[in-house]
Write a protein that holds these residues in place. Structure first.
Motif, PDB file in Angstrom:
ATOM      1  N   SER A 172      72.240  -8.570 -38.270  1.00  0.00           N
ATOM      2  CA  SER A 172      71.202  -7.605 -37.907  1.00  0.00           C
ATOM      3  C   SER A 172      70.475  -8.010 -36.642  1.00  0.00           C
ATOM      4  O   SER A 172      70.360  -9.195 -36.324  1.00  0.00           O
ATOM      5  CB  SER A 172      70.177  -7.488 -39.050  1.00  0.00           C
ATOM      6  OG  SER A 172      70.784  -7.022 -40.230  1.00  0.00           O
ATOM      7  N   SER A 192      66.656  -3.988 -33.313  1.00  0.00           N
ATOM      8  CA  SER A 192      66.886  -2.612 -32.853  1.00  0.00           C
ATOM      9  C   SER A 192      68.270  -2.525 -32.222  1.00  0.00           C
ATOM     10  O   SER A 192      68.894  -3.549 -31.912  1.00  0.00           O
ATOM     11  CB  SER A 192      65.831  -2.222 -31.815  1.00  0.00           C
ATOM     12  OG  SER A 192      66.001  -3.014 -30.644  1.00  0.00           O
ATOM     13  N   LEU A 193      68.716  -1.303 -32.009  1.00  0.00           N
ATOM     14  CA  LEU A 193      69.990  -1.110 -31.319  1.00  0.00           C
ATOM     15  C   LEU A 193      69.887  -1.610 -29.877  1.00  0.00           C
ATOM     16  O   LEU A 193      70.851  -2.169 -29.342  1.00  0.00           O
ATOM     17  CB  LEU A 193      70.406   0.357 -31.362  1.00  0.00           C
ATOM     18  CG  LEU A 193      71.851   0.661 -30.990  1.00  0.00           C
ATOM     19  CD1 LEU A 193      72.841  -0.156 -31.806  1.00  0.00           C
ATOM     20  CD2 LEU A 193      72.141   2.142 -31.137  1.00  0.00           C
ATOM     21  N   PHE A 195      77.279   0.706 -37.575  1.00  0.00           N
ATOM     22  CA  PHE A 195      75.882   0.296 -37.574  1.00  0.00           C
ATOM     23  C   PHE A 195      75.170   1.006 -38.710  1.00  0.00           C
ATOM     24  O   PHE A 195      75.354   2.213 -38.910  1.00  0.00           O
ATOM     25  CB  PHE A 195      75.225   0.625 -36.232  1.00  0.00           C
ATOM     26  CG  PHE A 195      75.831  -0.156 -35.111  1.00  0.00           C
ATOM     27  CD1 PHE A 195      75.399  -1.440 -34.828  1.00  0.00           C
ATOM     28  CD2 PHE A 195      76.867   0.370 -34.363  1.00  0.00           C
ATOM     29  CE1 PHE A 195      75.982  -2.181 -33.817  1.00  0.00           C
ATOM     30  CE2 PHE A 195      77.449  -0.357 -33.342  1.00  0.00           C
ATOM     31  CZ  PHE A 195      77.005  -1.637 -33.070  1.00  0.00           C
ATOM     32  N   MET A 196      74.374   0.243 -39.423  1.00  0.00           N
ATOM     33  CA  MET A 196      73.679   0.767 -40.590  1.00  0.00           C
ATOM     34  C   MET A 196      72.216   0.366 -40.549  1.00  0.00           C
ATOM     35  O   MET A 196      71.849  -0.616 -39.917  1.00  0.00           O
ATOM     36  CB  MET A 196      74.345   0.243 -41.858  1.00  0.00           C
ATOM     37  CG  MET A 196      75.785   0.632 -41.960  1.00  0.00           C
ATOM     38  SD  MET A 196      76.536  -0.027 -43.432  1.00  0.00           S
ATOM     39  CE  MET A 196      78.147   0.688 -43.285  1.00  0.00           C
ATOM     40  N   ARG A 197      71.414   1.135 -41.259  1.00  0.00           N
ATOM     41  CA  ARG A 197      70.002   0.830 -41.410  1.00  0.00           C
ATOM     42  C   ARG A 197      69.809   0.295 -42.820  1.00  0.00           C
ATOM     43  O   ARG A 197      70.049   0.996 -43.799  1.00  0.00           O
ATOM     44  CB  ARG A 197      69.173   2.098 -41.205  1.00  0.00           C
ATOM     45  CG  ARG A 197      67.684   1.906 -41.354  1.00  0.00           C
ATOM     46  CD  ARG A 197      66.939   3.210 -41.174  1.00  0.00           C
ATOM     47  NE  ARG A 197      67.412   4.288 -42.039  1.00  0.00           N
ATOM     48  CZ  ARG A 197      66.988   4.504 -43.286  1.00  0.00           C
ATOM     49  NH1 ARG A 197      66.107   3.686 -43.839  1.00  0.00           N
ATOM     50  NH2 ARG A 197      67.463   5.524 -43.971  1.00  0.00           N
ATOM     51  N   PRO A 198      69.400  -0.965 -42.947  1.00  0.00           N
ATOM     52  CA  PRO A 198      69.263  -1.533 -44.281  1.00  0.00           C
ATOM     53  C   PRO A 198      68.044  -0.980 -45.029  1.00  0.00           C
ATOM     54  O   PRO A 198      67.036  -0.629 -44.417  1.00  0.00           O
ATOM     55  CB  PRO A 198      69.095  -3.035 -44.017  1.00  0.00           C
ATOM     56  CG  PRO A 198      68.570  -3.125 -42.635  1.00  0.00           C
ATOM     57  CD  PRO A 198      69.098  -1.944 -41.895  1.00  0.00           C
ATOM     58  N   MET A 203      65.221  -1.945 -37.719  1.00  0.00           N
ATOM     59  CA  MET A 203      66.290  -2.930 -37.810  1.00  0.00           C
ATOM     60  C   MET A 203      67.621  -2.196 -37.904  1.00  0.00           C
ATOM     61  O   MET A 203      67.715  -1.147 -38.528  1.00  0.00           O
ATOM     62  CB  MET A 203      66.090  -3.817 -39.038  1.00  0.00           C
ATOM     63  CG  MET A 203      67.212  -4.820 -39.243  1.00  0.00           C
ATOM     64  SD  MET A 203      67.094  -5.811 -40.746  1.00  0.00           S
ATOM     65  CE  MET A 203      65.658  -6.780 -40.391  1.00  0.00           C
ATOM     66  N   VAL A 204      68.637  -2.768 -37.281  1.00  0.00           N
ATOM     67  CA  VAL A 204      69.989  -2.236 -37.362  1.00  0.00           C
ATOM     68  C   VAL A 204      70.924  -3.373 -37.778  1.00  0.00           C
ATOM     69  O   VAL A 204      70.782  -4.496 -37.312  1.00  0.00           O
ATOM     70  CB  VAL A 204      70.435  -1.591 -36.025  1.00  0.00           C
ATOM     71  CG1 VAL A 204      70.504  -2.616 -34.918  1.00  0.00           C
ATOM     72  CG2 VAL A 204      71.738  -0.863 -36.186  1.00  0.00           C
ATOM     73  N   THR A 205      71.816  -3.060 -38.708  1.00  0.00           N
ATOM     74  CA  THR A 205      72.793  -4.049 -39.173  1.00  0.00           C
ATOM     75  C   THR A 205      74.179  -3.621 -38.732  1.00  0.00           C
ATOM     76  O   THR A 205      74.588  -2.475 -38.932  1.00  0.00           O
ATOM     77  CB  THR A 205      72.746  -4.193 -40.706  1.00  0.00           C
ATOM     78  OG1 THR A 205      71.447  -4.665 -41.079  1.00  0.00           O
ATOM     79  CG2 THR A 205      73.795  -5.177 -41.208  1.00  0.00           C
ATOM     80  N   CYS A 206      74.859  -4.549 -38.109  1.00  0.00           N
ATOM     81  CA  CYS A 206      76.237  -4.322 -37.682  1.00  0.00           C
ATOM     82  C   CYS A 206      77.156  -4.756 -38.826  1.00  0.00           C
ATOM     83  O   CYS A 206      77.050  -5.870 -39.334  1.00  0.00           O
ATOM     84  CB  CYS A 206      76.539  -5.130 -36.420  1.00  0.00           C
ATOM     85  SG  CYS A 206      78.205  -4.839 -35.779  1.00  0.00           S
TER      86      CYS A 206
END
Length: 104
Positions: free
Chosen positions: A55, A58-59, A95-98, A1-4
């Motif tokens: 989120s 994926s990217l 972009f972050m990974r929670p 998962m990627v969070t913007c």
């Protein structure tokens, strides 16, 4: 998962317009498969900083969203709303990974 993570510099005299803008994007992010975590408007501290988080799995899924919104009529209408209101002055995107509780 990627969070913007989006950090906006908003016009403090146009917070109502920015809130309207944000509510429209929440629906659109979810329309294209994302999970929106909300917009966070100034309350205490600086009166010109707002944040949004959403989120995607994926990217690659985020990139698919970016391609899709470029030709979506609803998305273009929201961008036109921004051009008319100028409710924010600038934004930064990260972009972050929670890290979520209970998951390995």
């Amino acid at each position: 998962m990627v969070t913007c993570y989006l950090r906006y510099v908003v016009d403090p005299f146009k917070l109502k317009e920015f809130e309207t803008y944000g509510k429209k994007w929440i629906v659109l992010v979810e329309k294209f498969g994302g999970k929106h975590h909300g917009y966070f408007l100034p309350h205490e501290g600086p009166n010109n900083i707002a944040v949004a988080l959403f989120s995607f799995p994926s990217l690659a899924a985020y990139e698919t969203y970016r391609i899709a919104i470029a030709s979506d009529a609803e998305c273009q209408a929201v961008m036109e709303y921004y051009r008319q209101t100028r409710c924010f002055l600038s934004f930064e995107r990260s972009f972050m990974r929670p890290v979520l509780g209970g998951e390995d």
